[in-house]
Design a protein around this motif. Structure first.
Motif, short mmCIF file in Angstrom:
data_model
loop_
_atom_site.label_atom_id
_atom_site.label_comp_id
_atom_site.label_asym_id
_atom_site.label_seq_id
_atom_site.Cartn_x
_atom_site.Cartn_y
_atom_site.Cartn_z
N ARG A 191 0.86 -1.17 0.00
CA ARG A 191 0.00 0.00 0.00
C ARG A 191 0.90 1.23 0.00
N SER A 192 0.40 2.31 -0.55
CA SER A 192 1.21 3.52 -0.54
C SER A 192 0.36 4.72 -0.89
N PHE A 193 0.55 5.80 -0.15
CA PHE A 193 -0.01 7.08 -0.58
C PHE A 193 0.79 7.55 -1.78
N ARG A 194 0.13 8.24 -2.72
CA ARG A 194 0.77 8.51 -4.00
C ARG A 194 0.87 9.99 -4.37
N HIS A 195 0.54 10.90 -3.47
CA HIS A 195 0.71 12.32 -3.78
C HIS A 195 2.15 12.62 -4.17
N ARG A 196 3.07 11.90 -3.57
CA ARG A 196 4.50 12.12 -3.81
C ARG A 196 4.93 11.74 -5.23
N ASN A 197 4.05 11.07 -5.96
CA ASN A 197 4.42 10.54 -7.26
C ASN A 197 3.95 11.40 -8.44
N ILE A 198 3.64 12.64 -8.16
CA ILE A 198 3.34 13.60 -9.23
C ILE A 198 4.50 14.59 -9.29
N TYR A 199 5.15 14.65 -10.44
CA TYR A 199 6.33 15.50 -10.62
C TYR A 199 6.06 16.51 -11.72
N VAL A 200 6.62 17.69 -11.59
CA VAL A 200 6.43 18.73 -12.60
C VAL A 200 7.76 19.37 -12.96
N HIS A 201 7.83 19.93 -14.16
CA HIS A 201 9.00 20.72 -14.55
C HIS A 201 8.90 22.08 -13.86
N VAL A 202 9.99 22.57 -13.34
CA VAL A 202 9.96 23.81 -12.56
C VAL A 202 9.50 25.00 -13.39
N ASP A 203 9.63 24.94 -14.70
CA ASP A 203 9.20 26.05 -15.57
C ASP A 203 7.83 25.82 -16.19
N SER A 204 7.12 24.80 -15.70
CA SER A 204 5.82 24.46 -16.30
C SER A 204 4.70 25.39 -15.88
N GLY A 205 4.89 26.10 -14.77
CA GLY A 205 3.83 26.94 -14.24
C GLY A 205 2.77 26.17 -13.48
N ILE A 206 3.01 24.89 -13.24
CA ILE A 206 2.06 24.06 -12.49
C ILE A 206 2.38 24.18 -11.00
N GLU A 207 1.47 24.81 -10.27
CA GLU A 207 1.68 25.03 -8.85
C GLU A 207 0.69 24.26 -7.98
N MET A 262 15.04 12.87 -10.66
CA MET A 262 14.88 13.15 -9.23
C MET A 262 15.99 12.48 -8.44
N GLU A 263 16.29 11.23 -8.78
CA GLU A 263 17.35 10.52 -8.07
C GLU A 263 18.70 11.20 -8.26
N GLU A 264 18.90 11.79 -9.42
CA GLU A 264 20.17 12.46 -9.71
C GLU A 264 20.19 13.90 -9.21
N GLY A 265 19.06 14.36 -8.65
CA GLY A 265 19.01 15.71 -8.10
C GLY A 265 18.91 16.81 -9.14
N ASN A 266 18.34 16.50 -10.30
CA ASN A 266 18.19 17.53 -11.32
C ASN A 266 17.28 18.65 -10.82
N PRO A 267 17.72 19.89 -10.86
CA PRO A 267 16.93 20.99 -10.28
C PRO A 267 15.70 21.36 -11.09
N ASN A 268 15.53 20.80 -12.28
CA ASN A 268 14.40 21.16 -13.14
C ASN A 268 13.17 20.28 -12.91
N ILE A 269 13.27 19.28 -12.02
CA ILE A 269 12.13 18.43 -11.69
C ILE A 269 11.84 18.57 -10.20
N ARG A 270 10.59 18.72 -9.85
CA ARG A 270 10.20 18.78 -8.44
C ARG A 270 8.86 18.07 -8.25
N GLN A 271 8.54 17.75 -7.00
CA GLN A 271 7.25 17.17 -6.68
C GLN A 271 6.18 18.26 -6.67
N LEU A 272 5.00 17.94 -7.18
CA LEU A 272 3.90 18.90 -7.14
C LEU A 272 3.48 19.16 -5.70
N PHE A 273 3.32 18.09 -4.93
CA PHE A 273 2.94 18.22 -3.52
C PHE A 273 4.22 18.23 -2.69
N ASP A 274 4.52 19.35 -2.08
CA ASP A 274 5.75 19.48 -1.30
C ASP A 274 5.46 20.36 -0.08
#
Length: 327
Positions: free
Chosen positions: A72-88, A189-201
């Motif tokens: 079982r797992s909560f999945r909010h953590r599994n939505i990722y966005v590009h930092v320049d996408s404007g998705i907040e 994300m594993e490599e720490g790329n600054p252009n990808i972040r989680q939507l829910f943070d």
């Protein structure tokens, strides 16, 4: 090899009069073995959505389910966005391109259902790109996460295959999509790329709020018994349920002990206490009634999202002698 099965592996939880040998396999291999002709294991872990699609769409009856919800797992953590996408916020996903390694996976089914129920964002409000490659080297890129069934979507549903050989990280970094929905942690994300972040943070806060509101702890995988074995040994389904329940209780005890840390985290006791305060002492629930909300929700999601051809009563999939078991 979860902590909640360790007592089975160690021989501390078993089945009277039976020899229990525990084998480690990844879920993709287990699905393939069960749904193919091999059917190697008498008792096996399976993806719940892959089983549901095979059961409803193709009449699969090679295994029957026991209400042990082993993953079982909560999945909010599994939505990722590009930092320049404007998705907040979740509502900003409307009209956006969303990459996913497996549209029909159990995890993604829960995420789409959550977005629709909690934020009014329907699956058809997004434009889906199903990647042909994945960060997960274990074989996650497979129709319906190993289920082998086609999606039953309208012809105009916005879903298309991604470019050959391009995984989800390359897809978003090359701006071929705006967001990712995937149980797999993207390579970027594993490599720490600054252009990808989680939507829910922070995602934990959002997931706790979701549980407080809905009482749902999303189910990913379930335990199944091969039909011929269950028919030959009618007492086995209940015995399997009891074995997994005993093993789960041993895992709880290891998390709760303060004498010596059984898990390799210095504040594991604090996390365990926080979890039980929010979710109750038996937060990893087994049994039909204790999980009716999750099972009804998932059956609805599977039909609404075009994974199965009809909406059935989920109880049909479980062995009849396990319907009243609690653990």
């Amino acid at each position: 090899p979860y902590d909640r099965v360790q007592a089975i592996k160690d021989g501390l939880a078993g089945i009277k009069g039976a020899e229990v040998a525990f084998h480690n396999e990844n879920i993709y291999q287990l699905n393939n073995l069960a749904f193919g002709t091999a059917r190697k294991y008498e008792v096996t872990e399976l993806g719940l959505i892959p089983y549901m699609t095979k059961y409803i769409n193709e009449g699969f009856r090679g295994y029957t389910l026991v209400p042990v919800f082993i993953s079982r797992s909560f999945r909010h953590r599994n939505i990722y966005v590009h930092v320049d996408s404007g998705i907040e916020k979740p509502e900003d996903l409307r009209g956006r391109k969303v990459g996913t390694p497996a549209y029909g996976a159990s995890s993604n089914t829960w995420i789409r259902g959550m977005l629709q129920d909690e934020y009014g964002v329907a699956p058809g409000d997004m434009y889906w790109i199903e990647t042909t490659s994945s960060s997960d080297t274990k074989g996650a890129v497979s129709s319906n996460n190993g289920g082998g069934s086609r999606y039953l979507l309208p012809d105009d549903f916005p879903l298309e295959p991604g470019p050959p050989g391009v995984d989800e990280t390359d897809l978003i970094l090359e701006r071929k999509c705006d967001a990712l929905i995937t149980a797999i942690t993207p390579r970027g994300m594993e490599e720490g790329n600054p252009n990808i972040r989680q939507l829910f943070d922070p995602s934990k806060k959002a997931e706790q709020a979701y549980f407080e509101k809905t009482g749902l702890f999303p189910i990913m995988h379930v335990i199944a018994i091969r039909k011929d074995v269950a028919e030959a040994q009618p007492s086995l389904p209940a015995a399997v349920f009891e074995m997994y329940t005993k093993a789960k209780q041993a895992a709880y005890a290891n998390l709760a002990t303060t004498t010596v840390l059984k898990t390799t985290l210095p504040w594991a006791n604090d996390e365990y206490e926080e979890t039980t305060r929010l979710m109750g002492a038996d937060y990893w629930r087994y049994g039909i009634e204790a999980n009716r909300g999750e099972l009804e929700r998932l059956a609805r999601y599977a039909h609404e999202q075009g994974l199965v051809k009809e909406h059935i009563d989920f109880e049909q999939m479980f062995h009849p002698l396990t319907m009243e078991l609690t653990g």
